[in-house]
Design a protein around this motif. Sequence first.
Motif, PDB file in Angstrom:
ATOM      1  N   ASP A  92     -15.581   5.407   3.877  1.00  0.00           N
ATOM      2  CA  ASP A  92     -15.280   3.978   3.972  1.00  0.00           C
ATOM      3  C   ASP A  92     -13.807   3.758   3.641  1.00  0.00           C
ATOM      4  OD1 ASP A  92     -15.088   1.274   3.960  1.00  0.00           O
ATOM      5  OD2 ASP A  92     -16.707   0.909   2.538  1.00  0.00           O
ATOM      6  N   PRO A  93     -12.940   3.633   4.657  1.00  0.00           N
ATOM      7  CA  PRO A  93     -11.488   3.511   4.400  1.00  0.00           C
ATOM      8  C   PRO A  93     -11.103   2.219   3.705  1.00  0.00           C
ATOM      9  CG  PRO A  93     -11.982   3.105   6.707  1.00  0.00           C
ATOM     10  CD  PRO A  93     -13.249   3.609   6.092  1.00  0.00           C
ATOM     11  N   ASP A  94     -12.005   1.254   3.643  1.00  0.00           N
ATOM     12  CA  ASP A  94     -11.684  -0.021   3.003  1.00  0.00           C
ATOM     13  C   ASP A  94     -12.258  -0.142   1.593  1.00  0.00           C
ATOM     14  OD1 ASP A  94     -10.289  -1.027   5.230  1.00  0.00           O
ATOM     15  OD2 ASP A  94     -12.185  -1.485   6.219  1.00  0.00           O
ATOM     16  N   LYS A  95     -12.826   0.935   1.072  1.00  0.00           N
ATOM     17  CA  LYS A  95     -13.394   0.906  -0.271  1.00  0.00           C
ATOM     18  C   LYS A  95     -12.349   1.327  -1.287  1.00  0.00           C
ATOM     19  CE  LYS A  95     -17.191   2.665  -3.103  1.00  0.00           C
ATOM     20  NZ  LYS A  95     -18.369   3.552  -3.149  1.00  0.00           N
ATOM     21  N   PHE A  96     -12.106   0.471  -2.277  1.00  0.00           N
ATOM     22  CA  PHE A  96     -11.121   0.756  -3.306  1.00  0.00           C
ATOM     23  C   PHE A  96     -11.749   0.593  -4.688  1.00  0.00           C
ATOM     24  CE2 PHE A  96      -8.591  -0.266   0.346  1.00  0.00           C
ATOM     25  CZ  PHE A  96      -7.447   0.506   0.229  1.00  0.00           C
ATOM     26  N   THR A  97     -11.219   1.330  -5.654  1.00  0.00           N
ATOM     27  CA  THR A  97     -11.619   1.174  -7.053  1.00  0.00           C
ATOM     28  C   THR A  97     -10.449   0.606  -7.830  1.00  0.00           C
ATOM     29  OG1 THR A  97     -13.138   3.051  -6.930  1.00  0.00           O
ATOM     30  CG2 THR A  97     -12.427   2.346  -9.124  1.00  0.00           C
ATOM     31  N   VAL A  98     -10.669  -0.520  -8.504  1.00  0.00           N
ATOM     32  CA  VAL A  98      -9.604  -1.175  -9.272  1.00  0.00           C
ATOM     33  C   VAL A  98      -9.417  -0.457 -10.606  1.00  0.00           C
ATOM     34  CG1 VAL A  98      -8.879  -3.312 -10.386  1.00  0.00           C
ATOM     35  CG2 VAL A  98     -10.061  -3.396  -8.181  1.00  0.00           C
ATOM     36  N   GLU A 109       0.856  -1.178   0.000  1.00  0.00           N
ATOM     37  CA  GLU A 109       0.000   0.000   0.000  1.00  0.00           C
ATOM     38  C   GLU A 109       0.895   1.232   0.000  1.00  0.00           C
ATOM     39  OE1 GLU A 109      -4.346   0.978   1.989  1.00  0.00           O
ATOM     40  OE2 GLU A 109      -2.881  -0.223   3.084  1.00  0.00           O
ATOM     41  N   TYR A 110       0.495   2.237  -0.775  1.00  0.00           N
ATOM     42  CA  TYR A 110       1.261   3.477  -0.900  1.00  0.00           C
ATOM     43  C   TYR A 110       0.399   4.638  -0.431  1.00  0.00           C
ATOM     44  CZ  TYR A 110       4.630   0.805  -3.598  1.00  0.00           C
ATOM     45  OH  TYR A 110       5.575  -0.125  -3.982  1.00  0.00           O
ATOM     46  N   PHE A 111       0.992   5.506   0.388  1.00  0.00           N
ATOM     47  CA  PHE A 111       0.222   6.537   1.065  1.00  0.00           C
ATOM     48  C   PHE A 111       0.566   7.943   0.579  1.00  0.00           C
ATOM     49  CE2 PHE A 111       0.554   2.889   3.880  1.00  0.00           C
ATOM     50  CZ  PHE A 111      -0.770   2.684   4.228  1.00  0.00           C
ATOM     51  N   GLU A 112      -0.471   8.752   0.387  1.00  0.00           N
ATOM     52  CA  GLU A 112      -0.331  10.170   0.025  1.00  0.00           C
ATOM     53  C   GLU A 112       0.627  10.376  -1.135  1.00  0.00           C
ATOM     54  OE1 GLU A 112      -0.863  13.263   3.087  1.00  0.00           O
ATOM     55  OE2 GLU A 112      -0.168  11.720   4.474  1.00  0.00           O
ATOM     56  N   THR A 162      -7.942  15.652  -9.294  1.00  0.00           N
ATOM     57  CA  THR A 162      -6.679  15.098  -9.793  1.00  0.00           C
ATOM     58  C   THR A 162      -5.482  15.614  -9.007  1.00  0.00           C
ATOM     59  OG1 THR A 162      -6.525  16.889 -11.416  1.00  0.00           O
ATOM     60  CG2 THR A 162      -7.576  14.829 -12.128  1.00  0.00           C
ATOM     61  N   THR A 163      -5.702  16.637  -8.148  1.00  0.00           N
ATOM     62  CA  THR A 163      -4.604  17.196  -7.362  1.00  0.00           C
ATOM     63  C   THR A 163      -4.537  16.625  -5.960  1.00  0.00           C
ATOM     64  OG1 THR A 163      -5.986  19.055  -6.658  1.00  0.00           O
ATOM     65  CG2 THR A 163      -4.682  19.349  -8.663  1.00  0.00           C
ATOM     66  N   GLN A 164      -5.541  15.827  -5.585  1.00  0.00           N
ATOM     67  CA  GLN A 164      -5.559  15.260  -4.237  1.00  0.00           C
ATOM     68  C   GLN A 164      -4.558  14.123  -4.124  1.00  0.00           C
ATOM     69  OE1 GLN A 164      -9.454  14.385  -2.708  1.00  0.00           O
ATOM     70  NE2 GLN A 164      -8.698  12.735  -1.414  1.00  0.00           N
ATOM     71  N   ARG A 165      -3.876  14.043  -3.018  1.00  0.00           N
ATOM     72  CA  ARG A 165      -2.961  12.930  -2.782  1.00  0.00           C
ATOM     73  C   ARG A 165      -3.764  11.652  -2.638  1.00  0.00           C
ATOM     74  NH1 ARG A 165       1.978  14.570  -4.026  1.00  0.00           N
ATOM     75  NH2 ARG A 165       2.987  13.240  -2.487  1.00  0.00           N
ATOM     76  N   ILE A 166      -3.242  10.569  -3.194  1.00  0.00           N
ATOM     77  CA  ILE A 166      -4.013   9.327  -3.243  1.00  0.00           C
ATOM     78  C   ILE A 166      -3.365   8.222  -2.421  1.00  0.00           C
ATOM     79  CG2 ILE A 166      -4.991   9.829  -5.512  1.00  0.00           C
ATOM     80  CD1 ILE A 166      -2.883   7.978  -6.716  1.00  0.00           C
ATOM     81  N   ASN A 167      -4.192   7.251  -2.092  1.00  0.00           N
ATOM     82  CA  ASN A 167      -3.732   6.048  -1.428  1.00  0.00           C
ATOM     83  C   ASN A 167      -3.960   4.887  -2.387  1.00  0.00           C
ATOM     84  OD1 ASN A 167      -3.047   4.334   0.972  1.00  0.00           O
ATOM     85  ND2 ASN A 167      -5.114   3.605   0.589  1.00  0.00           N
ATOM     86  N   ALA A 168      -2.908   4.131  -2.693  1.00  0.00           N
ATOM     87  CA  ALA A 168      -2.998   3.064  -3.698  1.00  0.00           C
ATOM     88  C   ALA A 168      -2.567   1.732  -3.109  1.00  0.00           C
ATOM     89  CB  ALA A 168      -2.133   3.396  -4.904  1.00  0.00           C
ATOM     90  N   TYR A 169      -3.278   0.687  -3.516  1.00  0.00           N
ATOM     91  CA  TYR A 169      -2.873  -0.679  -3.214  1.00  0.00           C
ATOM     92  C   TYR A 169      -2.358  -1.281  -4.515  1.00  0.00           C
ATOM     93  CZ  TYR A 169      -3.167  -5.707  -2.434  1.00  0.00           C
ATOM     94  OH  TYR A 169      -2.873  -7.041  -2.356  1.00  0.00           O
ATOM     95  N   VAL A 170      -1.134  -1.883  -4.471  1.00  0.00           N
ATOM     96  CA  VAL A 170      -0.500  -2.379  -5.691  1.00  0.00           C
ATOM     97  C   VAL A 170       0.008  -3.799  -5.477  1.00  0.00           C
ATOM     98  CG1 VAL A 170       1.246  -1.927  -7.464  1.00  0.00           C
ATOM     99  CG2 VAL A 170       0.278  -0.016  -6.164  1.00  0.00           C
ATOM    100  N   GLU A 171      -0.291  -4.655  -6.433  1.00  0.00           N
ATOM    101  CA  GLU A 171       0.291  -5.996  -6.481  1.00  0.00           C
ATOM    102  C   GLU A 171       1.178  -6.065  -7.719  1.00  0.00           C
ATOM    103  OE1 GLU A 171      -2.730  -8.994  -6.410  1.00  0.00           O
ATOM    104  OE2 GLU A 171      -3.578  -8.322  -4.493  1.00  0.00           O
ATOM    105  N   VAL A 201      -3.821  -2.662  -9.465  1.00  0.00           N
ATOM    106  CA  VAL A 201      -3.724  -1.337  -8.856  1.00  0.00           C
ATOM    107  C   VAL A 201      -5.130  -0.912  -8.457  1.00  0.00           C
ATOM    108  CG1 VAL A 201      -3.105   1.088  -9.150  1.00  0.00           C
ATOM    109  CG2 VAL A 201      -1.745  -0.697 -10.278  1.00  0.00           C
ATOM    110  N   SER A 202      -5.305  -0.525  -7.216  1.00  0.00           N
ATOM    111  CA  SER A 202      -6.592  -0.004  -6.782  1.00  0.00           C
ATOM    112  C   SER A 202      -6.363   1.262  -5.965  1.00  0.00           C
ATOM    113  CB  SER A 202      -7.364  -1.047  -5.965  1.00  0.00           C
ATOM    114  OG  SER A 202      -6.627  -1.437  -4.821  1.00  0.00           O
ATOM    115  N   ILE A 203      -7.333   2.179  -6.061  1.00  0.00           N
ATOM    116  CA  ILE A 203      -7.224   3.496  -5.426  1.00  0.00           C
ATOM    117  C   ILE A 203      -8.320   3.654  -4.386  1.00  0.00           C
ATOM    118  CG2 ILE A 203      -7.206   5.993  -5.804  1.00  0.00           C
ATOM    119  CD1 ILE A 203      -4.870   4.562  -7.084  1.00  0.00           C
ATOM    120  N   SER A 204      -7.950   4.160  -3.211  1.00  0.00           N
ATOM    121  CA  SER A 204      -8.930   4.461  -2.168  1.00  0.00           C
ATOM    122  C   SER A 204      -9.711   5.711  -2.558  1.00  0.00           C
ATOM    123  CB  SER A 204      -8.228   4.683  -0.835  1.00  0.00           C
ATOM    124  OG  SER A 204      -9.146   5.138   0.131  1.00  0.00           O
ATOM    125  N   ASP A 205     -11.017   5.700  -2.327  1.00  0.00           N
ATOM    126  CA  ASP A 205     -11.831   6.830  -2.773  1.00  0.00           C
ATOM    127  C   ASP A 205     -11.760   8.025  -1.834  1.00  0.00           C
ATOM    128  OD1 ASP A 205     -13.152   5.553  -0.748  1.00  0.00           O
ATOM    129  OD2 ASP A 205     -15.148   5.818  -1.588  1.00  0.00           O
TER     130      ASP A 205
END
Length: 225
Positions: free
Chosen positions: A98-104, A64-67, A134-143, A85-89
């Motif tokens: 919902d901190p556990d909701k991601f979009t693939v 997981e990658y933060f900000e 598009t300027t907001q820092r994102i949280n990504a889950y990556v495999e 790759v999925s992004i937290s909304d």
Amino acid sequence: MLDDIDSFVELVVTEACDLLQLTAPETYVKVTTDSRVNLCARAAYTQITHYLNRDLIYKEHYEEYFEEDTTITLRCTPVSEITLVSISDTRYSEVLSDPDKFTVLDPDEDYRLVREKRLVIYNLTKLSEIVGSTTQRINAYVEYTGGYYTSEDIPIVHNALVMQTVANYNRVPALGLTQIEGGGGDAKGGRLLMNLNLVDAGQLLDSVKIMLDPFIYYGSAEDLT
């Protein structure tokens, strides 16, 4: 995992045995492997990967990658393939729903791998729909799959592993692994200068740190394995 480390450092052990001039007890023929050198090489691998803040062995990684922004430097390079790759909304919005909701993300339309180390998210329209801007820092889950097959694939780190393995071998008593002064392994030899009062027995050599500094990972990745 130990089997993977043993395969990765196989040549490290061989070169360390040669530098230590280890020989078989009965024949005095030089040996290319020794149980204590193997142990010291595994310890060196752990010390080095801890210092680098990254793994080196080729395998699948779940992180997981933060900000981050739209370009993310992946942790365990070189990367051969990104599989998910999925992004937290809303992880970093003012209202957390919902901190556990991601979009693939779609690998064909949303992102690409650049120079075997960077994940670049280029579908900014979709990203804006996910995070609101598009300027907001994102949280990504990556495999992804990445790393090296053996230490030989990365010569500078290989040399650092050899140096640290020899150093570990020559301070085995200071590491708390044995109370025998030299010659306590499967082979004879290796009685280089040994200081049993080393206060930094578990630390990397300064020369090894200098060699490794260009490979340190400074990103935000968190291992989820």
